[in-house]
Design a protein around this motif. Structure first.
Motif, PDB file in Angstrom:
ATOM      1  N   ASN A 141       0.848  -1.190   0.000  1.00 44.60           N
ATOM      2  CA  ASN A 141       0.000   0.000   0.000  1.00 44.60           C
ATOM      3  C   ASN A 141       0.887   1.244   0.000  1.00 44.60           C
ATOM      4  O   ASN A 141       1.746   1.381   0.867  1.00 44.60           O
ATOM      5  CB  ASN A 141      -0.894  -0.019   1.245  1.00 44.60           C
ATOM      6  CG  ASN A 141      -1.864   1.143   1.294  1.00 44.60           C
ATOM      7  OD1 ASN A 141      -1.495   2.229   1.685  1.00 44.60           O
ATOM      8  ND2 ASN A 141      -3.097   0.923   0.878  1.00 44.60           N
ATOM      9  N   VAL A 142       0.682   2.098  -0.964  1.00 42.82           N
ATOM     10  CA  VAL A 142       1.408   3.366  -1.111  1.00 42.82           C
ATOM     11  C   VAL A 142       2.916   3.176  -0.868  1.00 42.82           C
ATOM     12  O   VAL A 142       3.584   2.620  -1.732  1.00 42.82           O
ATOM     13  CB  VAL A 142       0.777   4.469  -0.254  1.00 42.82           C
ATOM     14  CG1 VAL A 142       1.416   5.835  -0.551  1.00 42.82           C
ATOM     15  CG2 VAL A 142      -0.715   4.582  -0.594  1.00 42.82           C
ATOM     16  N   HIS A 182       4.474   1.254   1.295  1.00 39.90           N
ATOM     17  CA  HIS A 182       4.800   0.076   2.093  1.00 39.90           C
ATOM     18  C   HIS A 182       4.691  -1.244   1.322  1.00 39.90           C
ATOM     19  O   HIS A 182       3.682  -1.523   0.703  1.00 39.90           O
ATOM     20  CB  HIS A 182       3.887   0.022   3.320  1.00 39.90           C
ATOM     21  CG  HIS A 182       3.884   1.317   4.074  1.00 39.90           C
ATOM     22  ND1 HIS A 182       4.982   1.779   4.762  1.00 39.90           N
ATOM     23  CD2 HIS A 182       2.935   2.271   4.219  1.00 39.90           C
ATOM     24  CE1 HIS A 182       4.698   2.951   5.314  1.00 39.90           C
ATOM     25  NE2 HIS A 182       3.462   3.274   4.983  1.00 39.90           N
ATOM     26  N   THR A 222      -5.529  -0.846  -4.702  1.00 43.83           N
ATOM     27  CA  THR A 222      -6.367   0.146  -4.008  1.00 43.83           C
ATOM     28  C   THR A 222      -5.669   1.492  -3.964  1.00 43.83           C
ATOM     29  O   THR A 222      -6.233   2.502  -4.362  1.00 43.83           O
ATOM     30  CB  THR A 222      -6.715  -0.292  -2.571  1.00 43.83           C
ATOM     31  OG1 THR A 222      -5.506  -0.624  -1.895  1.00 43.83           O
ATOM     32  CG2 THR A 222      -7.673  -1.465  -2.540  1.00 43.83           C
ATOM     33  N   TYR A 276       2.337   9.598  -3.850  1.00 43.78           N
ATOM     34  CA  TYR A 276       3.197   9.360  -2.695  1.00 43.78           C
ATOM     35  C   TYR A 276       2.516  10.040  -1.508  1.00 43.78           C
ATOM     36  O   TYR A 276       1.573  10.793  -1.698  1.00 43.78           O
ATOM     37  CB  TYR A 276       4.578   9.967  -2.948  1.00 43.78           C
ATOM     38  CG  TYR A 276       5.290   9.321  -4.116  1.00 43.78           C
ATOM     39  CD1 TYR A 276       6.160   8.262  -3.915  1.00 43.78           C
ATOM     40  CD2 TYR A 276       5.075   9.752  -5.418  1.00 43.78           C
ATOM     41  CE1 TYR A 276       6.809   7.651  -4.983  1.00 43.78           C
ATOM     42  CE2 TYR A 276       5.709   9.146  -6.496  1.00 43.78           C
ATOM     43  CZ  TYR A 276       6.569   8.094  -6.270  1.00 43.78           C
ATOM     44  OH  TYR A 276       7.196   7.489  -7.338  1.00 43.78           O
ATOM     45  N   GLU A 277       2.984   9.814  -0.317  1.00 47.88           N
ATOM     46  CA  GLU A 277       2.374  10.544   0.808  1.00 47.88           C
ATOM     47  C   GLU A 277       2.943  11.959   0.874  1.00 47.88           C
ATOM     48  O   GLU A 277       3.954  12.280   0.240  1.00 47.88           O
ATOM     49  CB  GLU A 277       2.562   9.774   2.114  1.00 47.88           C
ATOM     50  CG  GLU A 277       1.588   8.603   2.172  1.00 47.88           C
ATOM     51  CD  GLU A 277       1.363   8.056   3.571  1.00 47.88           C
ATOM     52  OE1 GLU A 277       0.834   8.792   4.417  1.00 47.88           O
ATOM     53  OE2 GLU A 277       1.707   6.893   3.812  1.00 47.88           O
ATOM     54  N   GLY A 293       3.033  -7.954  10.000  1.00 54.32           N
ATOM     55  CA  GLY A 293       2.490  -6.595  10.048  1.00 54.32           C
ATOM     56  C   GLY A 293       1.275  -6.464   9.147  1.00 54.32           C
ATOM     57  O   GLY A 293       0.622  -7.461   8.819  1.00 54.32           O
ATOM     58  N   PRO A 294       0.966  -5.234   8.726  1.00 55.22           N
ATOM     59  CA  PRO A 294      -0.248  -5.020   7.914  1.00 55.22           C
ATOM     60  C   PRO A 294      -0.207  -5.857   6.636  1.00 55.22           C
ATOM     61  O   PRO A 294       0.809  -5.907   5.959  1.00 55.22           O
ATOM     62  CB  PRO A 294      -0.180  -3.533   7.569  1.00 55.22           C
ATOM     63  CG  PRO A 294       0.790  -2.926   8.509  1.00 55.22           C
ATOM     64  CD  PRO A 294       1.728  -3.993   8.939  1.00 55.22           C
ATOM     65  N   LYS A 295      -1.329  -6.495   6.329  1.00 52.22           N
ATOM     66  CA  LYS A 295      -1.394  -7.324   5.121  1.00 52.22           C
ATOM     67  C   LYS A 295      -1.999  -6.546   3.948  1.00 52.22           C
ATOM     68  O   LYS A 295      -1.948  -6.988   2.814  1.00 52.22           O
ATOM     69  CB  LYS A 295      -2.221  -8.577   5.390  1.00 52.22           C
ATOM     70  CG  LYS A 295      -1.657  -9.426   6.540  1.00 52.22           C
ATOM     71  CD  LYS A 295      -2.512 -10.636   6.839  1.00 52.22           C
ATOM     72  CE  LYS A 295      -2.381 -11.125   8.267  1.00 52.22           C
ATOM     73  NZ  LYS A 295      -1.042 -11.572   8.634  1.00 52.22           N
ATOM     74  N   PHE A 296      -2.577  -5.385   4.265  1.00 54.43           N
ATOM     75  CA  PHE A 296      -3.272  -4.594   3.248  1.00 54.43           C
ATOM     76  C   PHE A 296      -4.231  -5.510   2.483  1.00 54.43           C
ATOM     77  O   PHE A 296      -4.898  -6.320   3.106  1.00 54.43           O
ATOM     78  CB  PHE A 296      -2.263  -3.841   2.359  1.00 54.43           C
ATOM     79  CG  PHE A 296      -1.338  -2.948   3.165  1.00 54.43           C
ATOM     80  CD1 PHE A 296      -1.847  -1.868   3.878  1.00 54.43           C
ATOM     81  CD2 PHE A 296       0.027  -3.204   3.260  1.00 54.43           C
ATOM     82  CE1 PHE A 296      -1.014  -1.064   4.661  1.00 54.43           C
ATOM     83  CE2 PHE A 296       0.865  -2.393   4.030  1.00 54.43           C
ATOM     84  CZ  PHE A 296       0.338  -1.326   4.725  1.00 54.43           C
ATOM     85  N   GLU A 297      -4.265  -5.439   1.124  1.00 50.03           N
ATOM     86  CA  GLU A 297      -5.241  -6.292   0.395  1.00 50.03           C
ATOM     87  C   GLU A 297      -4.572  -7.534  -0.185  1.00 50.03           C
ATOM     88  O   GLU A 297      -5.086  -8.174  -1.100  1.00 50.03           O
ATOM     89  CB  GLU A 297      -5.913  -5.486  -0.723  1.00 50.03           C
ATOM     90  CG  GLU A 297      -6.987  -4.546  -0.245  1.00 50.03           C
ATOM     91  CD  GLU A 297      -6.429  -3.340   0.461  1.00 50.03           C
ATOM     92  OE1 GLU A 297      -6.785  -3.135   1.650  1.00 50.03           O
ATOM     93  OE2 GLU A 297      -5.633  -2.602  -0.116  1.00 50.03           O
ATOM     94  N   SER A 323       8.876   0.546   2.224  1.00 49.90           N
ATOM     95  CA  SER A 323       9.262  -0.088   3.488  1.00 49.90           C
ATOM     96  C   SER A 323       8.873  -1.551   3.523  1.00 49.90           C
ATOM     97  O   SER A 323       7.995  -1.991   2.765  1.00 49.90           O
ATOM     98  CB  SER A 323       8.592   0.641   4.662  1.00 49.90           C
ATOM     99  OG  SER A 323       7.288   0.127   4.874  1.00 49.90           O
ATOM    100  N   TYR A 355       8.104  -4.077   6.727  1.00 47.17           N
ATOM    101  CA  TYR A 355       8.000  -4.183   8.188  1.00 47.17           C
ATOM    102  C   TYR A 355       8.936  -5.251   8.747  1.00 47.17           C
ATOM    103  O   TYR A 355       9.043  -6.342   8.180  1.00 47.17           O
ATOM    104  CB  TYR A 355       6.544  -4.507   8.542  1.00 47.17           C
ATOM    105  CG  TYR A 355       6.258  -4.678  10.010  1.00 47.17           C
ATOM    106  CD1 TYR A 355       6.450  -3.625  10.903  1.00 47.17           C
ATOM    107  CD2 TYR A 355       5.791  -5.883  10.499  1.00 47.17           C
ATOM    108  CE1 TYR A 355       6.173  -3.778  12.249  1.00 47.17           C
ATOM    109  CE2 TYR A 355       5.507  -6.053  11.844  1.00 47.17           C
ATOM    110  CZ  TYR A 355       5.706  -4.999  12.719  1.00 47.17           C
ATOM    111  OH  TYR A 355       5.436  -5.159  14.050  1.00 47.17           O
ATOM    112  N   ASP A 394      13.099   0.258   6.639  1.00 45.33           N
ATOM    113  CA  ASP A 394      12.181   1.371   6.437  1.00 45.33           C
ATOM    114  C   ASP A 394      12.337   1.867   4.991  1.00 45.33           C
ATOM    115  O   ASP A 394      13.134   1.316   4.227  1.00 45.33           O
ATOM    116  CB  ASP A 394      12.502   2.490   7.449  1.00 45.33           C
ATOM    117  CG  ASP A 394      11.272   3.352   7.726  1.00 45.33           C
ATOM    118  OD1 ASP A 394      10.294   3.280   6.957  1.00 45.33           O
ATOM    119  OD2 ASP A 394      11.293   4.106   8.711  1.00 45.33           O
ATOM    120  N   ILE A 395      11.613   2.913   4.625  1.00 37.71           N
ATOM    121  CA  ILE A 395      11.744   3.443   3.267  1.00 37.71           C
ATOM    122  C   ILE A 395      13.171   3.941   3.032  1.00 37.71           C
ATOM    123  O   ILE A 395      13.881   4.307   3.968  1.00 37.71           O
ATOM    124  CB  ILE A 395      10.773   4.610   2.973  1.00 37.71           C
ATOM    125  CG1 ILE A 395      10.912   5.717   4.012  1.00 37.71           C
ATOM    126  CG2 ILE A 395       9.364   4.153   2.815  1.00 37.71           C
ATOM    127  CD1 ILE A 395      10.309   7.025   3.556  1.00 37.71           C
TER     128      ILE A 395
END
Lengths: 241, 276
Positions: B25-26, B28, B51, B76-77, B176-180, B232, B234, B238-239
């Motif tokens: 995601n974005v 990550h 997404t 990007y963020e 960590g986050p699995k997103f989709e 990044s 996890y 990191d980025i």
């Protein structure tokens, strides 16, 4: 004269924090540092049981200090108490159980339309914007949608948006100059920040200002500013400015 | 059948014109080593599904590999700004930007997961996204007679997912986050896993309930240490701020090719490690 110890961004953060009630389920997405800090502030001040939801799925992150460049990173899950990922946050909102969603956008009009998509023709745009992310399904389904925008000018607040990405349960729009409230199908000037003026809001808004009375946004309380230093020591809330 | 293959061979599984879903995601856990390899192989007319994407979509737009992008958000963020190559490609009419609400991408993939042609989706009831895009439609619910919005199913030909751990058969675990990512692994016809580490079968079996993607769904495994960088990963890294910032400032094709070359040795280090 007293020296001002706060900035418009602090007013925005505290005003947003005070819109949130204890126990509410509240979601912020990507590129959303300011609302993320405001949610954390509310939790530390008046809303300890507010439920903080986010994209990586960390329910109630214990800290937002490591979210330096991203408001969708693993740190929010790492310090959270449970895993409830984005897919499920959307499903929750569809079931009518998301109280507040924070969303962005680049153009807003007096009729409460939000544009996060394009300037110009949709298929061959003059400017392709990042897109509304969850807006098009969350603004209609969350009980209250709050928009924050760190730019307030006549190109942002327009008579009619170039493209209607969505519309719906928009509640408030918070800018560096004021707060708008969406009611009776129109955007009303709700409060003017103490750092701004009616004239400044008028000069920077592209539609006629509607208001019942002139009210001012509360100044950040001393306790709020102290708490902000503690929970947001690296000033992430000002990252967009 | 040997599933662990080289990055180049795995990228060759993607054909011109394929619909490709990327994990992460974005900023990550995007499968960047794989994305760089398909850029180097000069793939064309890809239909990207995600997404919310950033460097993956931006890079492929920069090298002219993309026909359409179905996404809710491409940028990007805050700190890094907008995805300028994607924007330019859409503005010039080279790439078709199919804007979704992130949730409608999820629903379109759920349609693929269940092998139905469309999914009803609540929430998308107003605005011009409904009118301008042929993949949304409002019909009458045959049961209640009320209007209901449908989103057309998207079946990815290939899903590419970068994970921290995977065994040689393809049993993959995301920390960590699995997103989709779990959803896209079920929606796609082929799943390619790129992984920080290939771990012994016994380690995966120890916690079988934590395997997010079982091997029978996986077509290929690529050992790609730092395979998500500069996004990044996890528990791993990191980025890479410097790399992202330098890429974002690039404008010419030569600069982009230089950027891709600068990663060539790093992206293929997993193979060298395996051949030792």
């Amino acid at each position: 004269m007293m020296t001002q110890s706060y900035r418009p961004v602090d007013i925005m953060t505290c005003a947003i924090s005070n819109m949130l009630k204890d126990g509410e389920t509240v979601f912020h997405g990507v590129s959303s540092h300011l609302p993320m800090v405001a949610m954390s502030l509310a939790k530390h001040m008046h809303a300890p049981d507010l439920v903080h939801l986010n994209i990586p799925g960390g329910v109630n992150p214990g800290s937002i200090r490591n979210a330096s460049y991203s408001s969708a990173g693993a740190d929010l899950l790492d310090s959270g108490e449970a895993y409830f990922p984005l897919e499920e946050v959307f499903d929750l909102s569809m079931r009518g159980r998301l109280d507040v969603a924070f969303l962005g956008g680049i153009q807003f009009d007096i009729n409460g339309n939000v544009n996060a998509s394009v300037i110009g023709d949709y298929h061959r745009p003059k400017l392709r914007l990042p897109g509304g992310a969850g807006s098009a399904v969350l603004i209609p389904t969350a009980k209250k949608a709050i928009i924050w925008r760190t730019k307030h000018d006549v190109r942002t607040f327009v008579e009619q948006v170039d493209f209607v990405t969505t519309r719906g349960n928009l509640w408030k729009i918070v800018t560096p100059l004021c707060v708008f409230e969406f009611k009776n199908g129109k955007l009303y000037l709700d409060t003017i920040h103490p750092t701004s003026s009616l004239q400044e809001v008028k000069d920077n808004t592209g539609f006629e200002l509607l208001y019942d009375e002139i009210k001012y946004t509360a100044e950040p309380a001393k306790e709020e500013l102290v708490m902000l230093k503690k929970i947001d020591p690296f000033d992430y809330r000002a990252i967009e400015l | 059948m040997k599933k662990v293959i080289s990055l180049a061979d795995a990228s060759a599984l993607v054909e011109n014109g394929d619909t490709v879903a990327f994990g992460g995601n974005v900023l990550h856990r995007a499968p960047m080593a794989f994305v760089r390899e398909i850029a180097r192989q000069g793939k064309k007319d890809l239909k990207i599904v995600k997404t919310a994407g950033a460097h993956d979509i931006d890079l492929l737009c920069a090298v002219g590999s993309v026909a359409t992008v179905d996404a809710g958000f491409v940028s990007y963020e805050t700190k890094f700004g907008l995805a300028s190559h994607y924007r330019k490609a859409v503005q010039e009419g080279v790439v078709k930007g199919n804007e979704h609400a992130c949730y409608t991408v999820i629903c379109a993939l759920r349609g693929a997961q269940m092998n139905v042609p469309f999914m009803p989706v609540k929430g998308l009831v107003a605005g011009e996204l409904l009118e301008k895009n042929e993949y949304f439609m409002v019909v009458e619910d045959p049961f209640s007679g009320n209007p209901v919005t449908l989103v057309k199913t998207i079946v990815p030909d290939v899903a590419v997912i970068h994970v921290q751990e995977c065994d040689a058969h393809g049993n993959a675990r995301i920390y960590g986050p699995k997103f989709e990512d779990v959803l896209i692994s079920r929606a796609a016809k082929k799943v390619i896993i790129t992984t920080e580490q290939i771990v012994p079968d016994s380690k995966m079996k120890l916690n079988a309930e934590y395997v997010d993607i079982p091997s029978f769904l996986v077509s290929a495994v690529v050992h790609a240490p730092k395979g998500a960088s500069p996004t990044s990963c996890y528990k791993k890294y990191d980025i890479d701020d410097k790399s992202l910032t330098s890429f974002i400032s690039m404008k010419t094709k030569e600069e982009i090719q230089g950027y891709l070359s600068s990663y060539l040795a790093k992206d293929h280090q997993g193979e060298r490690m395996a051949n030792r």
